[in-house]
Design a protein around this motif. Structure first.
Motif, mmCIF file in Angstrom:
data_model
loop_
_atom_site.group_PDB
_atom_site.id
_atom_site.type_symbol
_atom_site.label_atom_id
_atom_site.label_comp_id
_atom_site.label_asym_id
_atom_site.label_seq_id
_atom_site.Cartn_x
_atom_site.Cartn_y
_atom_site.Cartn_z
ATOM 1 N N GLN A 170 3.125 7.858 3.879
ATOM 2 C CA GLN A 170 2.701 8.700 5.015
ATOM 3 C C GLN A 170 3.803 8.712 6.069
ATOM 4 O O GLN A 170 4.227 9.767 6.542
ATOM 5 C CB GLN A 170 1.456 8.114 5.699
ATOM 6 C CG GLN A 170 0.173 8.130 4.901
ATOM 7 C CD GLN A 170 -0.983 7.622 5.775
ATOM 8 O OE1 GLN A 170 -0.982 7.795 6.990
ATOM 9 N NE2 GLN A 170 -1.975 7.003 5.147
ATOM 10 N N GLY A 192 -10.515 3.803 0.674
ATOM 11 C CA GLY A 192 -10.554 3.921 2.122
ATOM 12 C C GLY A 192 -10.034 5.273 2.582
ATOM 13 O O GLY A 192 -9.253 5.918 1.891
ATOM 14 N N ALA A 193 -10.489 5.675 3.785
ATOM 15 C CA ALA A 193 -10.040 6.957 4.332
ATOM 16 C C ALA A 193 -10.318 6.972 5.828
ATOM 17 O O ALA A 193 -10.912 6.039 6.372
ATOM 18 C CB ALA A 193 -10.769 8.114 3.644
ATOM 19 N N PHE A 210 -4.689 2.041 10.737
ATOM 20 C CA PHE A 210 -3.983 3.333 10.818
ATOM 21 C C PHE A 210 -4.900 4.541 10.823
ATOM 22 O O PHE A 210 -4.424 5.673 10.791
ATOM 23 C CB PHE A 210 -2.945 3.431 9.699
ATOM 24 C CG PHE A 210 -3.384 2.778 8.413
ATOM 25 C CD1 PHE A 210 -3.110 1.427 8.199
ATOM 26 C CD2 PHE A 210 -4.068 3.480 7.445
ATOM 27 C CE1 PHE A 210 -3.532 0.805 7.032
ATOM 28 C CE2 PHE A 210 -4.476 2.869 6.280
ATOM 29 C CZ PHE A 210 -4.213 1.518 6.076
ATOM 30 N N THR A 211 -6.218 4.322 10.793
ATOM 31 C CA THR A 211 -7.137 5.459 10.903
ATOM 32 C C THR A 211 -8.219 5.139 11.918
ATOM 33 O O THR A 211 -8.618 3.990 12.094
ATOM 34 C CB THR A 211 -7.804 5.784 9.537
ATOM 35 O OG1 THR A 211 -8.271 4.574 8.942
ATOM 36 C CG2 THR A 211 -6.846 6.477 8.591
ATOM 37 N N ALA A 217 -6.302 10.783 6.229
ATOM 38 C CA ALA A 217 -5.590 10.113 5.139
ATOM 39 C C ALA A 217 -6.611 9.399 4.273
ATOM 40 O O ALA A 217 -7.710 9.081 4.732
ATOM 41 C CB ALA A 217 -4.585 9.112 5.698
ATOM 42 N N PHE A 218 -6.248 9.191 3.043
ATOM 43 C CA PHE A 218 -7.109 8.405 2.153
ATOM 44 C C PHE A 218 -6.249 7.674 1.133
ATOM 45 O O PHE A 218 -5.112 8.066 0.862
ATOM 46 C CB PHE A 218 -8.154 9.279 1.440
ATOM 47 C CG PHE A 218 -7.575 10.463 0.712
ATOM 48 C CD1 PHE A 218 -7.460 11.694 1.340
ATOM 49 C CD2 PHE A 218 -7.140 10.339 -0.601
ATOM 50 C CE1 PHE A 218 -6.922 12.790 0.669
ATOM 51 C CE2 PHE A 218 -6.606 11.424 -1.283
ATOM 52 C CZ PHE A 218 -6.491 12.653 -0.635
ATOM 53 N N GLY A 219 -6.798 6.567 0.625
ATOM 54 C CA GLY A 219 -6.054 5.789 -0.367
ATOM 55 C C GLY A 219 -7.023 5.197 -1.371
ATOM 56 O O GLY A 219 -8.072 4.675 -1.000
ATOM 57 N N GLN A 267 0.854 -1.190 0.000
ATOM 58 C CA GLN A 267 0.000 0.000 0.000
ATOM 59 C C GLN A 267 0.890 1.240 0.000
ATOM 60 O O GLN A 267 2.035 1.203 0.457
ATOM 61 C CB GLN A 267 -0.886 0.006 1.245
ATOM 62 C CG GLN A 267 -0.108 -0.215 2.537
ATOM 63 C CD GLN A 267 -1.002 -0.369 3.756
ATOM 64 O OE1 GLN A 267 -2.205 -0.240 3.657
ATOM 65 N NE2 GLN A 267 -0.399 -0.619 4.905
ATOM 66 N N GLU A 316 -2.321 7.985 -2.494
ATOM 67 C CA GLU A 316 -2.447 8.174 -1.061
ATOM 68 C C GLU A 316 -2.512 9.674 -0.798
ATOM 69 O O GLU A 316 -1.808 10.445 -1.454
ATOM 70 C CB GLU A 316 -1.188 7.603 -0.392
ATOM 71 C CG GLU A 316 -1.252 7.509 1.097
ATOM 72 C CD GLU A 316 -1.954 6.226 1.534
ATOM 73 O OE1 GLU A 316 -2.194 5.342 0.679
ATOM 74 O OE2 GLU A 316 -2.266 6.120 2.739
ATOM 75 N N PHE A 335 -9.566 0.485 9.347
ATOM 76 C CA PHE A 335 -8.159 0.363 8.957
ATOM 77 C C PHE A 335 -7.356 0.574 10.235
ATOM 78 O O PHE A 335 -7.711 1.418 11.057
ATOM 79 C CB PHE A 335 -7.762 1.424 7.924
ATOM 80 C CG PHE A 335 -8.518 1.309 6.629
ATOM 81 C CD1 PHE A 335 -8.188 0.349 5.689
ATOM 82 C CD2 PHE A 335 -9.589 2.166 6.367
ATOM 83 C CE1 PHE A 335 -8.896 0.238 4.497
ATOM 84 C CE2 PHE A 335 -10.297 2.056 5.178
ATOM 85 C CZ PHE A 335 -9.954 1.086 4.242
ATOM 86 N N GLN A 351 -1.783 3.125 -6.518
ATOM 87 C CA GLN A 351 -2.654 3.797 -5.550
ATOM 88 C C GLN A 351 -2.315 5.274 -5.482
ATOM 89 O O GLN A 351 -1.184 5.682 -5.763
ATOM 90 C CB GLN A 351 -2.454 3.210 -4.146
ATOM 91 C CG GLN A 351 -3.140 1.878 -3.923
ATOM 92 C CD GLN A 351 -3.109 1.458 -2.460
ATOM 93 O OE1 GLN A 351 -2.169 1.770 -1.731
ATOM 94 N NE2 GLN A 351 -4.127 0.739 -2.030
ATOM 95 N N ARG A 387 0.422 -6.983 -4.570
ATOM 96 C CA ARG A 387 -0.247 -7.983 -3.735
ATOM 97 C C ARG A 387 -0.358 -9.273 -4.525
ATOM 98 O O ARG A 387 -0.692 -9.234 -5.714
ATOM 99 C CB ARG A 387 -1.656 -7.511 -3.352
ATOM 100 C CG ARG A 387 -1.621 -6.246 -2.503
ATOM 101 C CD ARG A 387 -2.999 -5.742 -2.135
ATOM 102 N NE ARG A 387 -2.873 -4.421 -1.526
ATOM 103 C CZ ARG A 387 -3.883 -3.650 -1.161
ATOM 104 N NH1 ARG A 387 -5.127 -4.078 -1.347
ATOM 105 N NH2 ARG A 387 -3.672 -2.474 -0.617
ATOM 106 N N SER A 446 0.381 3.721 1.812
ATOM 107 C CA SER A 446 0.377 4.327 3.151
ATOM 108 C C SER A 446 1.785 4.400 3.742
ATOM 109 O O SER A 446 2.045 5.200 4.645
ATOM 110 C CB SER A 446 -0.543 3.533 4.083
ATOM 111 O OG SER A 446 -1.856 3.503 3.564
#
Ligand code: PHE
Length: 349
Positions: free
Chosen positions: A197, A294-295, A274-275, A317-319, A192, A234, A272, A232, A218, A194
Motif C-alpha cells: 500500500q 481484515g479490512a 492503519f485502518t 484496504a483489506f488483507g 504483511q 492485499e 488495525f 496474502q 512470521r 500492507s
C-alpha cells in the motif's frame, strides 16, 4: 581308432543337444554352452583332439563328420536360445524390448495450488478494476510499520514476532557489507503485504486501485493452521468518495467470484493501526461462517505519511490469507501440505 572317434562325436552331440534343450533359463543355457562349446575347455575341443589318433586314410571322413557334429551342436544351441527368448525377457536372462508392454505415461507438470489460487484471485479482482502491484519481501521499518501508523512501542514490532535480518555493524568489516546496510537501518522479511500500500501510494498520486499478492513471513511454529511463510492478498482503493459501503460490496463481489455462489458478508468491529474504522470480514458459505480477513477505511495518518490529503481523498484496504482461502474451498485441513512438495498431494489440483 576311427570308430572310437566317431562314437565319441555321436555321444557328444546327443549329450549337448539334451543339455541345450533341457536349459530352463538363459543362465543354464550359457553354462551348457561353456561346457560343450567353450573355446578353451569345452568338451567339443577335447573330443576334437581325438582326430590325431585316427588313421591317415580315415582322416578326411572323420574330419567331415567332426564338422557336421560341430554344426549340429551349434544349431542345437541356437534353437535353444530362440526358444528361451520367445518365452520372454526374464527367461532369456537379459533385457529385451517388449513392444506389447504399455508405454510409460508422460507426467505433465502443473502449477502449484497456491499459484493457481493467486492467478484466479488476480482474475477476479481484475474484473473489479484492481491492478496487480508488487513490493519487496525484504522491507525496512518505514514500509512495514511506521508509515502504516504502527509506532515503535507497538507489540507488532517485537523482534520476537518478526524475522529481522542481521545487519553488518557500522564500520565492522565494511569491505563486504552491501551499500544499503551502511547505515545499519534494520531490515526484516515483511510480515504483511500492507507494505505494498505504502510503496504504491509513494509512487503515484490518487486514485489508486491495486491488489498485491505475495509472501509474508512470521516466526510462527508450523502446525495445521500456521506456517512461518504464507501468502496474502492485499487490496487498496483510494478515491474521492470511497466509503465503507464500497468496501463491503467489493468484498461481496469478490466472495461471489471465488466461492461461486451468492454469499453473505458480515463485518465485525476490529482494530488495525492503519485502518479506522477496522473490521474483520466473514463469509457465510456452505452453511457456515468463514473468516475472510481484515479490512477497513485507510487511516488518515497513513494517507498523510505518503503525502496524500485526507481532506481530499479517502479509501479502504483489506488483507487476507491466500492459503486459508484455498484450504476452505478445497477442504484442505493442514497448511503444511502446501509446502511438503509431495506430488501425490500436488497433482490433485
Ligand atoms: N495487514 C493485516 C494483517 O496482516 C490485514 C489488513 C490489511 C487489515 C488491510 C486491514 C487492512 O493481518
Amino acid at each position: 581308432m576311427a570308430a572310437q572317434f566317431l562314437a565319441d562325436l555321436d555321444a557328444l552331440l546327443a549329450e549337448a543337444s539334451a543339455a541345450f534343450s533341457a536349459a530352463a533359463d538363459g543362465e543354464a543355457l550359457e553354462a551348457a554352452r561353456i561346457e560343450f562349446l567353450g573355446a578353451a575347455k569345452g568338451r567339443l575341443k577335447a573330443v576334437q583332439k581325438g582326430l590325431g589318433t585316427v588313421a591317415k586314410e580315415d582322416k578326411p571322413a572323420a574330419g567331415k563328420r567332426l564338422n557336421e557334429v560341430k554344426e549340429a551342436i551349434e544349431t542345437a544351441f541356437t534353437s535353444a536360445k530362440d526358444r528361451l527368448e520367445s518365452a520372454g525377457p526374464a527367461a532369456a536372462g537379459g533385457a529385451r524390448f517388449d513392444l506389447t508392454l504399455p508405454g510409460r505415461p508422460l507426467r505433465v507438470g502443473r502449477l502449484h495450488p497456491i499459484s493457481q489460487t493467486i492467478d484466479e484471485l488476480k482474475d477476479i479482482m481484475g474484473r473489479l478494476g484492481f491492478t496487480p502491484a508488487e513490493g519487496p519481501e525484504i522491507e525496512d521499518e518505514r514500509h512495514n510499520f511506521e508509515a502504516l501508523n504502527i509506532p515503535l512501542e507497538h507489540p507488532a514490532r517485537d523482534p520476537l514476532d518478526n524475522f529481522y535480518l542481521a545487519v553488518a555493524a557500522a564500520g565492522a568489516g565494511t569491505a563486504t557489507a552491501p551499500p544499503h546496510q551502511e547505515h545499519a537501518a534494520p531490515l526484516l522479511l515483511r510480515s504483511q503485504t500492507s507494505t505494498v500500500q505504502i510503496r504504491v501510494m509513494e509512487r503515484q498520486p490518487p486514485p489508486v486501485r491495486i491488489i498485491s499478492l505475495g509472501r509474508v513471513y512470521r516466526p510462527d511454529a508450523a502446525d495445521a493452521t500456521h506456517y512461518p511463510m504464507f501468502h496474502q492478498m492485499e487490496g487498496l482503493l483510494i478515491d474521492r468518495h470511497a466509503t465503507l459501503a464500497d468496501l463491503k460490496s467489493v468484498l461481496r463481489m469478490f466472495a461471489t467470484g471465488y466461492l461461486g455462489s451468492d454469499v453473505h458478508v458480515r463485518f465485525r468491529p476490529s482494530f488495525f493501526p492503519f485502518t479506522e474504522p477496522s473490521v474483520e470480514c466473514d463469509y457465510y458459505w456452505n452453511d457456515r461462517w468463514i473468516e475472510f480477513g481484515g479490512a477497513g477505511m485507510v487511516d488518515p495518518n497513513v494517507l498523510q505519511a505518503v503525502g496524500y490529503d485526507p481532506e481530499e481523498v479517502s479509501g479502504f484496504a483489506f488483507g487476507l490469507g491466500v492459503e486459508r482461502l484455498c484450504m476452505r474451498r478445497h477442504g484442505i485441513t493442514d497448511i503444511r501440505e502446501f509446502y511438503k512438495n509431495d506430488v501425490r498431494f500436488l497433482q490433485q489440483f
